[in-house]
Design an enzyme around this catalytic site. Sequence first.
Site, PDB file in Angstrom:
ATOM      1  N   PHE A  80      36.767  44.356  39.840  1.00  0.00           N
ATOM      2  CA  PHE A  80      37.752  43.518  40.622  1.00  0.00           C
ATOM      3  C   PHE A  80      37.014  42.181  41.179  1.00  0.00           C
ATOM      4  O   PHE A  80      35.944  41.877  41.633  1.00  0.00           O
ATOM      5  CB  PHE A  80      37.903  44.378  42.234  1.00  0.00           C
ATOM      6  CG  PHE A  80      38.576  43.642  43.126  1.00  0.00           C
ATOM      7  CD1 PHE A  80      40.121  43.430  42.883  1.00  0.00           C
ATOM      8  CD2 PHE A  80      38.161  43.449  44.233  1.00  0.00           C
ATOM      9  CE1 PHE A  80      40.954  42.775  43.447  1.00  0.00           C
ATOM     10  CE2 PHE A  80      38.968  42.361  45.001  1.00  0.00           C
ATOM     11  CZ  PHE A  80      40.385  42.296  44.919  1.00  0.00           C
ATOM     12  N   GLN A  81      37.844  41.309  40.829  1.00  0.00           N
ATOM     13  CA  GLN A  81      37.311  39.764  40.994  1.00  0.00           C
ATOM     14  C   GLN A  81      36.154  39.212  40.273  1.00  0.00           C
ATOM     15  O   GLN A  81      35.373  38.690  40.730  1.00  0.00           O
ATOM     16  CB  GLN A  81      37.306  39.366  42.549  1.00  0.00           C
ATOM     17  CG  GLN A  81      38.619  39.573  43.218  1.00  0.00           C
ATOM     18  CD  GLN A  81      38.491  38.782  44.844  1.00  0.00           C
ATOM     19  OE1 GLN A  81      37.453  39.047  45.397  1.00  0.00           O
ATOM     20  NE2 GLN A  81      39.369  38.482  45.240  1.00  0.00           N
ATOM     21  N   GLU A 123      39.652  26.359  48.020  1.00  0.00           N
ATOM     22  CA  GLU A 123      38.466  26.201  47.562  1.00  0.00           C
ATOM     23  C   GLU A 123      38.462  24.666  46.859  1.00  0.00           C
ATOM     24  O   GLU A 123      37.276  24.225  46.650  1.00  0.00           O
ATOM     25  CB  GLU A 123      37.957  27.377  46.868  1.00  0.00           C
ATOM     26  CG  GLU A 123      37.727  28.578  47.377  1.00  0.00           C
ATOM     27  CD  GLU A 123      38.845  29.542  47.578  1.00  0.00           C
ATOM     28  OE1 GLU A 123      38.586  30.764  47.822  1.00  0.00           O
ATOM     29  OE2 GLU A 123      40.072  29.152  47.121  1.00  0.00           O
ATOM     30  N   MET A 154      53.060   6.223  39.234  1.00  0.00           N
ATOM     31  CA  MET A 154      52.444   5.927  38.012  1.00  0.00           C
ATOM     32  C   MET A 154      52.899   6.440  36.593  1.00  0.00           C
ATOM     33  O   MET A 154      53.131   6.139  35.564  1.00  0.00           O
ATOM     34  CB  MET A 154      50.748   6.160  37.914  1.00  0.00           C
ATOM     35  CG  MET A 154      50.030   5.821  36.632  1.00  0.00           C
ATOM     36  SD  MET A 154      50.106   3.918  36.657  1.00  0.00           S
ATOM     37  CE  MET A 154      48.999   3.456  38.051  1.00  0.00           C
ATOM     38  N   LYS A 208      26.393  40.249  44.210  1.00  0.00           N
ATOM     39  CA  LYS A 208      26.439  40.565  45.586  1.00  0.00           C
ATOM     40  C   LYS A 208      25.348  41.509  45.987  1.00  0.00           C
ATOM     41  O   LYS A 208      24.641  41.610  46.972  1.00  0.00           O
ATOM     42  CB  LYS A 208      27.560  41.590  45.812  1.00  0.00           C
ATOM     43  CG  LYS A 208      27.735  41.986  47.297  1.00  0.00           C
ATOM     44  CD  LYS A 208      29.298  42.398  47.568  1.00  0.00           C
ATOM     45  CE  LYS A 208      29.488  42.863  48.981  1.00  0.00           C
ATOM     46  NZ  LYS A 208      30.758  43.169  49.371  1.00  0.00           N
TER      47      LYS A 208
END
Length: 547
Positions: free
Chosen positions: A110-111, A48, A457, A160
């Site tokens: 959940f999540q 993602e 760097m 949802k």
Amino acid sequence: MYGSQMVLKCLEKEGVDVLFGYPGGAVIPLFDALYEDKRFKVIRPVHEQMGTHEAEGYAKATNKIGVMIATSGPGATNTVTGIADAYLDSVPILVITGQVSKEGLGKNSFQEVNITEITKAITKKNYQITEGSQIAEVFKDAFYTLRTGRPGPVLIDITKNAFLEDIEEVPYEPKAVEKDLRQNDYAEVIDQIADEIKKAKRPVIYAGGGVLKAEASEELRDFAQSLNIPVANSIMGLGSFDRKSPLSYGIVGMHGDAETNSLIYSSDLLLGIGVKFSDRAIGKRDGFTENSKIVHIDTDQSEFNKNIDTDYTCLGDLKEILKTLKEKCQGVRFGQAEIKPRETLKEDVLPTQILNKLQEYYPDDTIVATDVGEHQMWTVRRWLFSKPNTLVTSGGLGTMGFGLGAAIGAKVAKRDKPVLLITGDGSFRMNQMELLTAVTNDIPLTVVVFDNHTLGMVRQWQALFNDRRYSSTDINDGLDINYLCKAYGANFLGHISTIGELDAILKNHDPMKGVNVIQFSLDHNLAAIPMVAAGTAINEIIDEVIY
């Protein structure tokens, strides 16, 4: 219609036809609606974060809005780095995250993650939709926010149940973008700035990414050429003024050429246009110029006097302001600057030779993406960007791992342009899996890996400021990019170490075909110099690093 279908209707009405997205439990209804909807091209990243960078690359290459979809919980939190990157570089992206159902909010479901609170400080605005009936109005306001004021990211979190609700289909028309009238009241200060220009002996223009976002490159060119004023750029402003012009001095600041920094430091009038005067550019607040009057012209009032003290500020449309200044300064023309721009193409440092050789084969409209590190500094100093929106890089956040996702997004946006990613071996380790996205979706691009077996760097700073204590910077893990490309289905064009080998590859190379990788070995003691130490005046040049 279902709420998920209404979301797609809103996106289509707002002109969106490309979506970057990764499915998951909370957004299954939205991807289900996409199953039969053929209005959108959907690109699924491997991760993602990369999808959010792909949306950024799409937006940076086009000045359009990039859209990323992620599920709740870890899907949403994986977008945070990309959102922060877009916020600091003023990139217009919309991130749509799924969320647990309304009845599960606040219960550690959940999540479940409170992504609106997490991203509040790094978005222009964010929203949470808990009812399907809210979708149309929220999307109207979100796109209005994306299209007005200073660009930046917006997030919409949708539960949802809102996706699944059977709602009444309502007409959808994008909210009209009205001109910001407060930006028109600059007549008095324009006259004062014009008077200062007429009195100046050594004026310099310092142009930033705001010029590109305002699509004012043509006006900048006309103004600078009419008055014969030299132009320096911030990194994000590259492409706003033709680097092949004799008036172009490239970037200024920590990694600017000594000549460019001297030009700025010794100027008597500095015209900052669409820049934020970041610390990496100005060094320290009173160390950017020796004794210059400073004018700041921008579309965002909050930038005025934030990082540097100015004599004049001018808020407004950059195109209109530059046109007006040109008219008010008709007949004014300055002589050649005493400090000459560096002879860019005559360097014999290997990274510069690589970049020069690539420019022999790649056209001016090539989109060049970078990750972050020494390779980035070599590229922004030595690639002659001559067209707007042809540099895609991470500026404010300095995100290693940004480059491959951003290159993919840029290529999706500009199928008719070659896309070249210049990266380092450290950054490549962070995003190499996204080669699979490019291969799977037939997104042609070329990756050149500057392989110096170190985090270059970081190592450079350790050499300069930490008594050469190279803690955890050297990379000796034996990564074989050839086998990696075979696994992903990409074309490995060679592991090389000379310009002659690169020339032989490029003679038979079609940048518009295939996903290609070139690995170029470099000495890990090469440095991106000259440079200026953080917090010092820009004329305090470091021109040697002792490893």
